[in-house]
Design a protein around this motif. Sequence first.
Motif, short mmCIF file in Angstrom:
data_model
loop_
_atom_site.label_atom_id
_atom_site.label_comp_id
_atom_site.label_asym_id
_atom_site.label_seq_id
_atom_site.Cartn_x
_atom_site.Cartn_y
_atom_site.Cartn_z
N SER A 167 0.82 -0.95 -0.02
CA SER A 167 0.10 -0.42 0.03
C SER A 167 0.92 1.57 0.27
CB SER A 167 -1.11 0.39 1.08
OG SER A 167 -2.11 1.25 1.52
N ALA A 168 0.71 2.07 -1.04
CA ALA A 168 1.26 3.44 -1.01
C ALA A 168 0.52 4.28 -0.42
CB ALA A 168 1.33 3.37 -2.82
N SER A 169 1.29 5.79 -0.06
CA SER A 169 1.27 6.64 0.33
C SER A 169 0.42 8.01 -0.55
CB SER A 169 1.81 7.28 1.77
OG SER A 169 2.95 7.73 1.13
N GLU A 170 1.27 7.50 -1.80
CA GLU A 170 0.80 8.50 -2.86
C GLU A 170 1.40 7.96 -4.18
OE1 GLU A 170 4.01 11.32 -0.53
OE2 GLU A 170 3.99 11.16 -2.62
N TYR A 171 0.26 8.70 -5.04
CA TYR A 171 0.60 7.63 -6.68
C TYR A 171 1.75 7.18 -7.05
CZ TYR A 171 -0.19 7.99 -11.55
OH TYR A 171 -0.51 7.38 -12.88
N SER A 172 2.17 6.54 -7.45
CA SER A 172 3.54 6.21 -8.33
C SER A 172 3.65 5.87 -10.08
CB SER A 172 3.76 4.82 -7.36
OG SER A 172 4.97 4.39 -8.21
N TYR A 173 4.46 6.27 -11.01
CA TYR A 173 4.72 5.80 -11.86
C TYR A 173 4.85 4.48 -11.98
CZ TYR A 173 4.46 10.38 -12.63
OH TYR A 173 3.88 12.28 -13.44
N CYS A 174 6.01 3.90 -11.26
CA CYS A 174 6.19 2.15 -11.88
C CYS A 174 5.77 1.78 -10.13
CB CYS A 174 7.40 2.11 -12.23
SG CYS A 174 8.44 2.68 -11.76
N MET A 175 5.87 0.41 -9.95
CA MET A 175 5.14 0.30 -9.07
C MET A 175 6.05 -1.73 -9.29
SD MET A 175 1.27 -0.23 -9.38
CE MET A 175 1.41 1.18 -9.69
N GLY A 176 6.34 -2.47 -8.18
CA GLY A 176 7.47 -3.98 -8.35
C GLY A 176 7.42 -4.43 -7.23
N TRP A 177 8.39 -5.15 -7.17
CA TRP A 177 8.35 -6.11 -6.27
C TRP A 177 10.66 -6.15 -6.29
CZ3 TRP A 177 6.01 -6.63 -2.16
CH2 TRP A 177 4.54 -6.44 -2.52
N PHE A 178 10.72 -6.12 -5.08
CA PHE A 178 12.16 -7.22 -5.16
C PHE A 178 12.19 -8.29 -4.40
CE2 PHE A 178 14.94 -4.70 -8.41
CZ PHE A 178 14.01 -3.74 -7.76
N ARG A 179 13.20 -9.25 -3.94
CA ARG A 179 13.76 -9.79 -2.47
C ARG A 179 14.96 -9.60 -2.24
NH1 ARG A 179 12.20 -16.03 -5.17
NH2 ARG A 179 14.34 -16.43 -6.21
N GLN A 180 15.58 -10.09 -1.33
CA GLN A 180 16.82 -10.55 -0.76
C GLN A 180 16.64 -11.61 0.41
OE1 GLN A 180 18.19 -6.97 1.09
NE2 GLN A 180 20.64 -7.33 -0.20
N VAL A 181 18.03 -12.08 0.14
CA VAL A 181 18.30 -12.65 0.80
C VAL A 181 19.71 -12.31 1.48
CG1 VAL A 181 16.90 -14.60 0.26
CG2 VAL A 181 19.22 -14.21 0.03
N PRO A 182 20.18 -12.92 3.31
CA PRO A 182 21.21 -12.39 3.54
C PRO A 182 21.78 -12.71 3.21
CG PRO A 182 19.25 -13.15 5.47
CD PRO A 182 19.07 -14.03 3.89
N GLY A 183 23.34 -11.53 2.69
CA GLY A 183 24.76 -11.85 2.43
C GLY A 183 24.87 -12.02 0.56
N LYS A 184 23.31 -11.80 -0.11
CA LYS A 184 22.84 -11.44 -1.83
C LYS A 184 22.61 -10.23 -2.32
CE LYS A 184 22.72 -16.91 -2.82
NZ LYS A 184 22.08 -16.99 -3.17
N GLU A 185 23.05 -9.89 -3.40
CA GLU A 185 22.07 -8.80 -3.84
C GLU A 185 20.00 -8.51 -3.10
OE1 GLU A 185 25.91 -6.62 -6.23
OE2 GLU A 185 23.97 -7.34 -7.19
N LEU B 106 5.27 -22.57 -4.77
CA LEU B 106 6.52 -21.48 -4.13
C LEU B 106 7.34 -22.72 -4.03
CD1 LEU B 106 4.76 -19.52 -2.11
CD2 LEU B 106 6.16 -18.53 -3.24
N ASN B 107 8.34 -22.81 -3.81
CA ASN B 107 9.27 -23.45 -3.65
C ASN B 107 10.67 -22.87 -2.70
OD1 ASN B 107 12.05 -22.40 -4.92
ND2 ASN B 107 10.86 -22.89 -6.64
N PRO B 108 11.52 -23.17 -1.67
CA PRO B 108 12.37 -23.75 -0.20
C PRO B 108 13.67 -22.00 -1.03
CG PRO B 108 12.00 -25.55 -0.02
CD PRO B 108 12.07 -25.15 -1.58
N GLU B 109 13.57 -22.03 -2.59
CA GLU B 109 14.21 -21.24 -2.71
C GLU B 109 13.53 -19.90 -2.58
OE1 GLU B 109 15.47 -24.99 -3.25
OE2 GLU B 109 14.30 -24.39 -4.51
N ASP B 110 12.60 -19.71 -2.68
CA ASP B 110 11.51 -18.57 -3.30
C ASP B 110 11.89 -17.59 -1.94
OD1 ASP B 110 9.25 -19.96 -4.47
OD2 ASP B 110 10.88 -18.63 -5.23
N THR B 111 12.62 -18.28 -0.79
CA THR B 111 12.89 -17.67 0.82
C THR B 111 13.32 -16.67 1.22
OG1 THR B 111 11.90 -20.00 1.99
CG2 THR B 111 13.19 -17.79 3.05
N ALA B 112 13.15 -15.52 1.31
CA ALA B 112 13.55 -14.23 1.67
C ALA B 112 12.75 -13.76 2.11
CB ALA B 112 13.90 -13.32 -0.52
N THR B 113 13.32 -11.80 2.03
CA THR B 113 12.91 -11.05 2.21
C THR B 113 11.51 -10.13 1.49
OG1 THR B 113 13.96 -10.26 4.70
CG2 THR B 113 12.95 -8.24 3.96
#
Length: 121
Positions: free
Chosen positions: A23-41, A83-90
């Motif tokens: 949920s965004a507080s303002e209008y956005s021109y684009c939107m997306g999702w990223f993920r990260q696991v410890p030690g990786k970009e 989903l599989n265990p490799e999808d584990t991330a923030t």
Amino acid sequence: QMKLEESGGDSVQAGGSLRLSCSASEYSYCMGWFRQVPGKEREGVASFDVNGGNLKYADFAKGRFTISRETTKRVWYLQMNSLNPEDTATYYCAAARTYGACADRDRVRFWGQGTQVTVSS
């Protein structure tokens, strides 16, 4: 300063599904999702522009994940299936005030705080 808030992270077993919300507080021109696991970009998962253009998925997400949004354009989702265990991330939602920017980590201007997804085998 745009504020983003994710929800929906959880622990699931392999083969299960989750839907993340942002949920965004303002209008956005684009939107997306990223993920990260410890030690990786932080890596891109999916993104698109508010007009539906520039839709992109990471190879690992194709066929399993779907990005979508509410018509208000201030809430967007990531439906994750098989989903599989490799999808584990923030998982982080991302936004910018430039079309096409949300596929590039370096061009994202606003980030959520992250939501944890844990997939057990």
